[in-house]
Design an enzyme around this catalytic site. Sequence first.
Site, PDB file in Angstrom:
ATOM      1  CB  CYS A  65      32.575  52.536  84.131  1.00  0.00           C
ATOM      2  SG  CYS A  65      32.941  51.190  85.286  1.00  0.00           S
ATOM      3  CG  HIS A  85      31.527  50.794  80.485  1.00  0.00           C
ATOM      4  ND1 HIS A  85      32.828  50.356  80.615  1.00  0.00           N
ATOM      5  CD2 HIS A  85      30.882  50.418  81.639  1.00  0.00           C
ATOM      6  CE1 HIS A  85      32.970  49.753  81.794  1.00  0.00           C
ATOM      7  NE2 HIS A  85      31.817  49.774  82.415  1.00  0.00           N
ATOM      8  CG  ASN A  90      33.610  46.695  83.812  1.00  0.00           C
ATOM      9  OD1 ASN A  90      34.316  47.645  83.470  1.00  0.00           O
ATOM     10  ND2 ASN A  90      32.500  46.865  84.509  1.00  0.00           N
TER      11      ASN A  90
END
Length: 325
Positions: A111, A252, A282
């Site tokens: 990520c 993020h 996500n």
Amino acid sequence: MRMKIIGTGSALPKVTVSNKQIMDWVDTSDEWIRERTGIANRHLSTGETVASLAAEACEKALKQAGVKAEEVDMILLATCSPEYLLPCAACQVQERIGAANAVAFDINAACSGFLFGLTTAQAYLQSGMYKKILIAGSEVLSKLMNWGDRSTCILFGDGAGAVLIEAAEDTQESRMISFSQGSDGAKGMVLSCRDRWINNPLYKENIQEDFYVQMDGQAVYRFATRQVPACIQDALQKAFLTVEDIDLFILHQANARIIEAAAKRLHADIQKFPMNVDRMGNMSSATIPVLLDELNREGRLKRGDKLVLSGFGAGLTFGACVIVW
């Protein structure tokens, strides 16, 4: 030389999946997912790949910047879900968009990947080696999910985002001011996904785990809510700036609760933390560039704005940077 973002782009699979649809696949509820994550919808691949999504995002960034693919010197593709171990996805993107003069390779920091790609590109620009670099984050995480595990499959989506940067003269305002990044490999197995095990004529691993994402959600939450504000503060201190100096914090998009907790720890206005996690889920390395592209195309980013970008995830990896748009 300084880094200037001159184009952004994003690409999403055509199919959107709601929480209510996921309720047909796994024992969960729309309320349960929204309360714990802030997620209502996500895009899932019905054939789109890491390379195809990244190529589309890169082409949009090039078009916005008015730059031809042949002018690109480098392609950095952040991904943890490529279709092939080799060739790398970045080389597949190079072929798809016709960037014949570029060097291309992948970065896997999960990520945090796009952010690590951005700082890597900055180093190349400052060295004088290259002048125009595409940085993309692209993921098809749906193929890594156990769709019987409600603790993981509800969280993730597929998609890609990209930026085109170029070397700018020191007299220009646009630049990266500072960055802070790190890794904590000792805690890395709280979020993992196994690749193929050793199996050759000399040795065969006796592995029982499957090839799907495994996650200790509480451990990841504690890591993110502690490390992200600390990393952002470090980057701000290096830039001789305060939280109040920043126009937007582009984090993020893992979980709305994590972003809200980070804002609270920083004593920052939550309105400065734009979110699209409710619509996207996500997307790992793709979340920051997709959100950047949304904000850019909506006209919410103005030249001279001070932005903080921050990523965190498997590894465990984390990072933040301060840029002037």
